[in-house]
Motif scaffolding. Structure first.
Motif, short mmCIF file in Angstrom:
data_model
loop_
_atom_site.label_atom_id
_atom_site.label_comp_id
_atom_site.label_asym_id
_atom_site.label_seq_id
_atom_site.Cartn_x
_atom_site.Cartn_y
_atom_site.Cartn_z
N SER A 26 41.20 49.74 29.56
CA SER A 26 42.20 50.13 30.56
C SER A 26 42.86 51.47 30.22
CB SER A 26 43.28 49.04 30.66
OG SER A 26 44.01 48.94 29.45
N GLY A 240 35.95 38.97 31.48
CA GLY A 240 34.83 39.91 31.45
C GLY A 240 33.51 39.21 31.71
N MET A 243 33.20 38.68 35.40
CA MET A 243 32.86 39.93 36.08
C MET A 243 31.39 40.29 35.91
SD MET A 243 35.53 40.61 37.69
CE MET A 243 34.81 42.09 38.41
N TRP A 247 28.94 40.78 39.01
CA TRP A 247 28.20 42.04 39.11
C TRP A 247 26.71 41.75 39.32
CZ3 TRP A 247 28.44 47.08 39.85
CH2 TRP A 247 27.42 47.90 39.38
N ARG A 306 43.67 48.19 37.81
CA ARG A 306 42.41 47.74 37.19
C ARG A 306 41.61 46.87 38.14
NH1 ARG A 306 41.49 43.24 32.61
NH2 ARG A 306 39.32 43.71 32.09
N GLN A 307 42.30 45.96 38.83
CA GLN A 307 41.62 45.10 39.79
C GLN A 307 41.06 45.91 40.96
OE1 GLN A 307 44.28 41.94 40.93
NE2 GLN A 307 44.41 41.10 38.84
N ASP A 309 39.99 48.97 40.76
CA ASP A 309 38.79 49.63 40.23
C ASP A 309 37.60 48.66 40.18
OD1 ASP A 309 40.27 51.94 39.90
OD2 ASP A 309 40.62 51.63 37.76
N LEU A 310 37.87 47.42 39.80
CA LEU A 310 36.81 46.42 39.73
C LEU A 310 36.26 46.10 41.12
CD1 LEU A 310 38.29 43.98 37.06
CD2 LEU A 310 36.28 45.44 36.79
N LEU A 313 33.99 48.85 42.10
CA LEU A 313 32.74 48.74 41.35
C LEU A 313 31.82 47.69 41.97
CD1 LEU A 313 31.27 49.72 38.74
CD2 LEU A 313 32.27 47.73 37.60
#
Length: 319
Positions: A26, A240, A243, A247, A306-307, A309-310, A313
């Motif tokens: 982060s 993680g 995620m 992904w 951060r969320q 950005d995720l 992604l």
């Protein structure tokens, strides 16, 4: 960042190491550089080679700054077990596997001669990890058994259980999937009051199910891992893992598995409901079941950077 700086100011090396591990992703490069410089100074002052190893690793891997020779010099000057052990682990972390093995073997000879079973167990386990990385699974399994024997003789139940969990995982990597599952299941009743170990078991199950492309089961294991990890040092690791599965599902265009399962996480973690609802909306959009304007309404509710950005992604995932 401020939380890490405060821990550094308080000279709490263990907390600094934990926060670094959990929050390194982060931090922007300049923030990370500042934090690492202060943490490195603290580690040297307190002669905490575990924290020193971590700062050296992040300098090397993220910022491209090679401080390994400085670590080597200080470890040589100190000449203690911990300094040399952490140097061997640093070699492992940066991919210098032969150097890692060489140092571990020298340490094993020294500590065996001294009769330090605790050190011997740790060394056997870490050598096993190196052979696992080299995909030499038979050697890794043999060394896991030696580590277990050392911890069993010491009466060190927690380290014994931790090694047994990873032993089962290496069994899976070696192709013995069903035996690995049985080993992990057999450990569950022994770790019922040890949340960190329960998380490790569920994360091991998750990887087994993901390898089998049983994503419903993999997501269920992520849910269990996150529930037991909440409020512990394993919280970021468990998240993680989720995620990573999401992904992979986006990459494979398996949007249905996402939007059918993600409500579990919205229900279990109401403080993250907006994020998981947004993940579901993106999956529905990708599967042509929701209009873009409707998706935006869900995404706009998410305020954590951060969320955000995720979500970006995941939304951009392509094969």
């Amino acid at each position: 960042m401020q939380e890490i700086l405060k821990a550094i100011e308080e000279k709490d090396c263990k907390k600094v190491a934990t926060l670094l591990y959990n929050k390194v992703d982060s931090l922007e490069d300049e923030e990370l550089k500042e934090v690492l410089e202060k943490a490195e100074k603290l580690a040297i002052e307190c002669e905490d080679f575990e924290l020193y190893k971590l700062t050296t690793y992040y300098f090397h891997e993220i910022l491209g700054i090679d401080k390994v020779p400085e670590f080597e010099k200080r470890a040589e000057e100190k000449e203690t077990f911990d300094a040399k052990f952490q140097l061997a682990d640093l070699y492992y972390m940066i991919g210098e596997l032969e150097k890692s093995l060489e140092l571990y073997r020298a340490l094993l000879e020294e500590e065996t001669a001294k009769g330090n079973l605790e050190h011997v167990g740790r060394i056997y386990y870490n050598i096993a990890l190196v052979h696992e990385e080299l995909q030499e699974y038979d050697k890794s399994l043999q060394l896991m058994e030696k580590a277990e024997e050392a911890f069993r003789n010491l009466g060190d139940e927690e380290d014994l259980l931790r090694v047994q969990i990873h032993h089962a995982y290496v069994k899976f990597e070696a192709g013995d999937t069903y035996e690995a599952k049985a080993m992990l299941a057999g450990l569950l009743s022994k770790i019922i009051d040890k949340r960190d170990l329960i998380v490790e078991v569920h994360l091991s199950f998750e990887e087994i199910f993901e390898e089998d492309e049983d994503y419903d089961a993999a997501l269920q294991e992520c849910l269990y891992a996150m529930l037991f990890a909440k409020g512990t040092d394993y919280e970021e690791i468990a998240f993680g893992s989720l995620m990573d599965v999401l992904w992979q599902l986006f990459l494979e265009d398996d949007f249905e598995t996402i939007y059918l399962n993600i409500d579990m996480f919205s229900s279990a973690f109401p403080d993250m409901k907006d994020f998981f609802d947004a993940v579901k909306a993106i999956a529905l959009f990708k599967d042509d079941k929701m209009e873009e304007e409707e998706v935006s309404k869900y995404v706009e509710k998410v305020t954590d950077q951060r969320q955000i950005d995720l979500l970006e992604l995941l939304g951009e995932a392509e094969l």
